[in-house]
Design a protein around this motif. Structure first.
Motif, short mmCIF file in Angstrom:
data_model
loop_
_atom_site.label_atom_id
_atom_site.label_comp_id
_atom_site.label_asym_id
_atom_site.label_seq_id
_atom_site.Cartn_x
_atom_site.Cartn_y
_atom_site.Cartn_z
N UNK A 25 -5.76 -11.60 6.21
CA UNK A 25 -4.86 -10.49 6.47
C UNK A 25 -5.50 -9.20 5.96
N UNK A 26 -5.01 -8.09 6.47
CA UNK A 26 -5.47 -6.80 5.97
C UNK A 26 -4.41 -6.25 5.03
N UNK A 27 -4.85 -5.41 4.12
CA UNK A 27 -3.95 -4.82 3.14
C UNK A 27 -4.29 -3.35 3.03
N UNK A 28 -3.33 -2.50 3.32
CA UNK A 28 -3.50 -1.05 3.19
C UNK A 28 -2.56 -0.57 2.09
N UNK A 29 -3.13 0.08 1.09
CA UNK A 29 -2.33 0.57 -0.02
C UNK A 29 -2.28 2.09 0.01
N UNK A 30 -1.06 2.63 -0.06
CA UNK A 30 -0.84 4.07 -0.05
C UNK A 30 -0.57 4.58 -1.46
N UNK A 31 -0.55 5.90 -1.61
CA UNK A 31 -0.33 6.54 -2.90
C UNK A 31 0.89 5.93 -3.60
N UNK A 32 0.70 5.54 -4.86
CA UNK A 32 1.79 5.00 -5.66
C UNK A 32 1.98 3.50 -5.52
N UNK A 33 1.33 2.88 -4.54
CA UNK A 33 1.49 1.44 -4.35
C UNK A 33 0.71 0.65 -5.38
N UNK A 34 1.14 -0.58 -5.63
CA UNK A 34 0.43 -1.49 -6.55
C UNK A 34 0.75 -2.92 -6.15
N UNK A 35 0.01 -3.87 -6.69
CA UNK A 35 0.24 -5.28 -6.38
C UNK A 35 0.57 -6.06 -7.63
N UNK A 36 1.69 -6.77 -7.61
CA UNK A 36 2.09 -7.60 -8.74
C UNK A 36 1.09 -8.73 -8.97
N UNK A 37 1.12 -9.28 -10.17
CA UNK A 37 0.24 -10.39 -10.55
C UNK A 37 0.62 -11.62 -9.74
N UNK A 121 -4.81 7.66 -5.06
CA UNK A 121 -5.52 8.51 -4.08
C UNK A 121 -4.56 8.93 -2.98
N UNK A 122 -4.83 10.10 -2.41
CA UNK A 122 -4.01 10.59 -1.30
C UNK A 122 -4.28 9.83 -0.01
N UNK A 123 -5.49 9.30 0.13
CA UNK A 123 -5.83 8.51 1.33
C UNK A 123 -5.71 7.02 0.99
N UNK A 124 -5.37 6.20 1.97
CA UNK A 124 -5.14 4.78 1.68
C UNK A 124 -6.41 4.00 1.36
N UNK A 125 -6.21 2.90 0.65
CA UNK A 125 -7.26 1.93 0.35
C UNK A 125 -7.05 0.74 1.28
N UNK A 126 -8.12 0.32 1.99
CA UNK A 126 -8.03 -0.77 2.95
C UNK A 126 -8.93 -1.92 2.54
N UNK A 127 -8.38 -3.14 2.58
CA UNK A 127 -9.14 -4.35 2.30
C UNK A 127 -8.78 -5.43 3.31
N UNK A 128 -9.67 -6.38 3.46
CA UNK A 128 -9.39 -7.63 4.16
C UNK A 128 -9.41 -8.73 3.12
N UNK A 129 -8.38 -9.56 3.13
CA UNK A 129 -8.27 -10.68 2.20
C UNK A 129 -8.29 -11.96 3.01
N UNK A 130 -8.99 -12.96 2.51
CA UNK A 130 -9.03 -14.23 3.24
C UNK A 130 -9.13 -15.40 2.29
#
Length: 135
Positions: A25-37, A121-130
């Protein structure tokens, strides 16, 4: 899978593992977003319904994260010792923080507790997770 090799100076058997991507899946994170443990060892009800996987066949051999777009002040990948699910990484004292870079590929065990720090960051961070299985 085995492949026999025979050359002038080398004779033997080579073993190799072919990676199979169980899910991605892809994951796009926007300003203020975070991922729980979390870990990648359990399947939730949504994935059970979507994929038909059960607890027995869900846990992958490895997890890969490919960082595609990583702006300055981007979120960090945080590995947590003795994690608990669904808590922010800031709740844990024993952590290892990784500042990813574009093009970086991180592969870790599915049992590793990890999360993502707040994205500033003001621009999103994009990753692919597999999730990866080896055959």
């Amino acid at each position: 899978r085995r492949r026999h090799t025979r050359y002038i100076s080398v004779t033997g058997v080579q073993t190799c593992a072919l990676p199979i991507f169980k899910r991605s899946w892809s994951n796009r994170m926007f300003y203020g977003g975070f991922g729980h443990v979390h870990q990648h060892v359990r399947v939730d009800n949504y994935l059970k319904h979507l994929t038909g996987y059960s607890e027995e066949n869900f846990c992958p051999d490895a997890v890969g994260i490919l960082y595609v777009n990583v702006p300055p002040n981007s979120s960090k990948l945080v590995f947590v010792k003795d994690g608990r699910p669904d808590e922010p990484v800031e709740n844990f004292e024993e952590t290892t923080w990784l500042q990813p870079e574009e093009g970086m590929l991180v592969i870790h065990s599915p049992e590793v507790w990890h999360g993502v720090s707040k994205h500033l960051a003001d621009t999103p961070r994009d990753v692919f997770v597999f999730d990866i299985d080896y055959i």
